[in-house]
Write a protein that holds these residues in place. Sequence first.
Motif, mmCIF file in Angstrom:
data_model
loop_
_atom_site.group_PDB
_atom_site.id
_atom_site.type_symbol
_atom_site.label_atom_id
_atom_site.label_comp_id
_atom_site.label_asym_id
_atom_site.label_seq_id
_atom_site.Cartn_x
_atom_site.Cartn_y
_atom_site.Cartn_z
ATOM 1 N N ARG A 1 33.682 56.680 15.688
ATOM 2 C CA ARG A 1 33.429 58.085 15.373
ATOM 3 C C ARG A 1 33.753 58.913 16.607
ATOM 4 O O ARG A 1 33.335 58.568 17.714
ATOM 5 N N LEU A 2 34.501 60.002 16.401
ATOM 6 C CA LEU A 2 34.904 60.865 17.509
ATOM 7 C C LEU A 2 34.717 62.311 17.096
ATOM 8 O O LEU A 2 35.158 62.714 16.011
ATOM 9 N N ALA A 3 34.059 63.085 17.935
ATOM 10 C CA ALA A 3 33.876 64.519 17.711
ATOM 11 C C ALA A 3 34.362 65.254 18.943
ATOM 12 O O ALA A 3 33.796 65.113 20.037
ATOM 13 N N LEU A 4 35.449 66.021 18.766
ATOM 14 C CA LEU A 4 36.066 66.773 19.853
ATOM 15 C C LEU A 4 36.069 68.249 19.458
ATOM 16 O O LEU A 4 36.845 68.657 18.586
ATOM 17 N N PRO A 5 35.182 69.069 20.031
ATOM 18 C CA PRO A 5 35.079 70.466 19.584
ATOM 19 C C PRO A 5 36.355 71.284 19.772
ATOM 20 O O PRO A 5 36.662 72.152 18.966
ATOM 21 N N VAL B 1 31.866 59.986 21.455
ATOM 22 C CA VAL B 1 32.537 58.859 20.812
ATOM 23 C C VAL B 1 31.556 57.690 20.707
ATOM 24 O O VAL B 1 30.798 57.414 21.640
ATOM 25 N N SER B 2 31.553 57.041 19.550
ATOM 26 C CA SER B 2 30.691 55.883 19.344
ATOM 27 C C SER B 2 31.454 54.844 18.532
ATOM 28 O O SER B 2 32.427 55.166 17.838
ATOM 29 N N GLY B 3 31.018 53.600 18.607
ATOM 30 C CA GLY B 3 31.686 52.533 17.877
ATOM 31 C C GLY B 3 31.189 51.186 18.348
ATOM 32 O O GLY B 3 30.104 51.054 18.930
ATOM 33 N N VAL C 1 37.060 62.301 13.876
ATOM 34 C CA VAL C 1 37.473 61.000 13.365
ATOM 35 C C VAL C 1 36.235 60.287 12.847
ATOM 36 O O VAL C 1 35.223 60.198 13.553
ATOM 37 N N THR C 2 36.303 59.766 11.629
ATOM 38 C CA THR C 2 35.207 58.983 11.073
ATOM 39 C C THR C 2 35.774 57.680 10.498
ATOM 40 O O THR C 2 36.871 57.662 9.954
ATOM 41 N N GLY C 3 34.990 56.603 10.651
ATOM 42 C CA GLY C 3 35.419 55.305 10.125
ATOM 43 C C GLY C 3 36.709 54.814 10.732
ATOM 44 O O GLY C 3 37.516 54.175 10.051
ATOM 45 N N GLY C 4 36.932 55.079 12.021
ATOM 46 C CA GLY C 4 38.194 54.725 12.664
ATOM 47 C C GLY C 4 38.176 53.348 13.290
ATOM 48 O O GLY C 4 37.158 52.651 13.359
ATOM 49 N N ARG C 5 39.353 52.932 13.772
ATOM 50 C CA ARG C 5 39.507 51.649 14.444
ATOM 51 C C ARG C 5 40.637 51.735 15.454
ATOM 52 O O ARG C 5 41.648 52.410 15.205
ATOM 53 N N VAL C 6 40.468 51.075 16.589
ATOM 54 C CA VAL C 6 41.515 50.953 17.609
ATOM 55 C C VAL C 6 41.824 49.473 17.767
ATOM 56 O O VAL C 6 40.922 48.670 18.033
ATOM 57 N N ASP C 7 43.091 49.099 17.603
ATOM 58 C CA ASP C 7 43.520 47.712 17.731
ATOM 59 C C ASP C 7 44.232 47.510 19.065
ATOM 60 O O ASP C 7 45.248 48.152 19.334
ATOM 61 N N GLY C 8 43.654 46.636 19.906
ATOM 62 C CA GLY C 8 44.313 46.234 21.136
ATOM 63 C C GLY C 8 44.958 44.875 20.954
ATOM 64 O O GLY C 8 45.189 44.417 19.838
ATOM 65 N N ASP C 9 45.238 44.203 22.050
ATOM 66 C CA ASP C 9 45.824 42.861 21.998
ATOM 67 C C ASP C 9 44.700 41.841 22.144
ATOM 68 O O ASP C 9 44.260 41.533 23.248
ATOM 69 N N GLY C 10 44.184 41.335 21.028
ATOM 70 C CA GLY C 10 43.092 40.373 21.066
ATOM 71 C C GLY C 10 41.720 41.002 21.010
ATOM 72 O O GLY C 10 40.715 40.290 21.104
ATOM 73 N N LEU D 1 40.407 63.106 10.508
ATOM 74 C CA LEU D 1 40.977 61.827 10.095
ATOM 75 C C LEU D 1 39.862 60.919 9.591
ATOM 76 O O LEU D 1 38.856 60.733 10.277
ATOM 77 N N ASP D 2 40.054 60.366 8.402
ATOM 78 C CA ASP D 2 39.126 59.389 7.841
ATOM 79 C C ASP D 2 39.848 58.048 7.724
ATOM 80 O O ASP D 2 40.982 57.978 7.246
ATOM 81 N N GLY D 3 39.170 56.984 8.157
ATOM 82 C CA GLY D 3 39.764 55.653 8.059
ATOM 83 C C GLY D 3 41.022 55.503 8.879
ATOM 84 O O GLY D 3 41.967 54.831 8.449
ATOM 85 N N ALA D 4 41.057 56.099 10.076
ATOM 86 C CA ALA D 4 42.254 56.025 10.925
ATOM 87 C C ALA D 4 42.282 54.712 11.701
ATOM 88 O O ALA D 4 41.253 54.234 12.176
ATOM 89 N N VAL D 5 43.484 54.118 11.838
ATOM 90 C CA VAL D 5 43.694 52.892 12.606
ATOM 91 C C VAL D 5 44.765 53.188 13.653
ATOM 92 O O VAL D 5 45.903 53.510 13.303
ATOM 93 N N LEU D 6 44.390 53.079 14.925
ATOM 94 C CA LEU D 6 45.296 53.362 16.041
ATOM 95 C C LEU D 6 45.723 52.053 16.679
ATOM 96 O O LEU D 6 44.879 51.247 17.087
#
Length: 433
Positions: free
Chosen positions: A174-178, A190-192, A158-167, A125-130
């Motif tokens: 970046r996520l690498a899961l073998p 995982v880094s960010g 996952v590269t260039g991702g984002r997780v949106d919470g409440d506030g 996934l590139d540019g994923a927003v969760l």
Amino acid sequence: MNAGRAQSATPRARRRWARIAIVLCAVPVALALLLWLVLWLAFPPERIVPLVLARVGTSMGLEISAEGDAASRFGARPTFVVRHLVAREPGAARPLLRARRVLVALPWRTIRALGDPLELVRVELDGAVLDLPALQHWLSTRPPGDGRLPLIRDGLQVTGGRVDGDGWRVDALRLALPRLDPGRPLQAQVSGRYVDAARRAPFALAASLVRPASGHGFALAGPVAPQGDGWQVPAWILLSGALHWEDGLRLLPARFGARGRLLAGDTVAPFSLGLHGPLRLHADAWTLVPAGIALRGDGLVPTLDARGRIAYGRRLLFEVDGRIATWPSAWPTLPPPLGASRAPLALSLAYRGAPDLSAPLSLQATRDDLRFDGRLDVPALIDWATAPTRDSPLPPLQGRLQAARIDISGAELEGVVLEFEDDPAPAATAPAP
């Protein structure tokens, strides 16, 4: 004569059988090529990709759509590339996942079985927003058991991702899961950068899950560096516990440890912090109730053991009761006989306000026959504690101090009651014209 004919016929027979063998070998290849051509003509990418997405979505209780150019590749493991993917619960206003580009490789049996069980080969996934609240709601509707997690044999990236919470949000993710297998331990990197209204915190963590299907054996470890206006706290953290997601994300119980240092101006304050208790993610906040707290350090950082409750979201709330074993050497010296006492200092702290601690902090402290009830301005206290020179020997606070006896400059005072008022400095008046 007959022998000569037999000898001359043998090479011809051999060539004939060779031609037959070549034809027999070529027929399957030709049929395979013909089948591939038929599939390619009958199911071009713009037709087969929506079909696969619909099947995967049905198996997961989601509506999955994609826009833009699609690409597919047939073979032992069909591979599909889609752009502008959107996944949401049926009828939901907000999608739980959006992605600029998604690559999915899967075996033919997943397509034939309509994604039940869901087995994949590779996901990128590139540019994923969760959207985390939407994800939590979807997870709460999923049936329990191993079917909750798909099998991804060659892993997830996952590269260039984002997780949106409440506030708050996590960006530059970046996520690498073998490999993801509900029956095998999981390892991931995982880094960010965590960001909210008051602070940001870059991180680079290693995650592990001993039993992905049940969530048991979760651990997260690595460096983080929370920072705000004029301060930062680089630290190494470890978070572990049993992970649950049936009716909200929970870590029961959570064990959190951090070793780092507070940097503010010229001040360097090493510390170690431990938290323990059930950690739960609600609609708009994390809670740790009840919370066990252990703080150790040098200089400004006291040796504190406490219990209470903590909630963190758009607002920060905590109410804790504990004790400081010894009076820190960097704190203002207490007059005798208070300063000579070796009794622990009992504390009660309460706060409700912005996460940057800009609201007043309520404080009650007792030691022997000393009692203080008041409020602290935490930002002003940090400025006072980290200033090269101090205008006042006492920290900025408001409240009432009661003591049975205090010795000041050789004078013994009994039944002492002191009122502290930290009034703001008067505004400068403009000169007369």
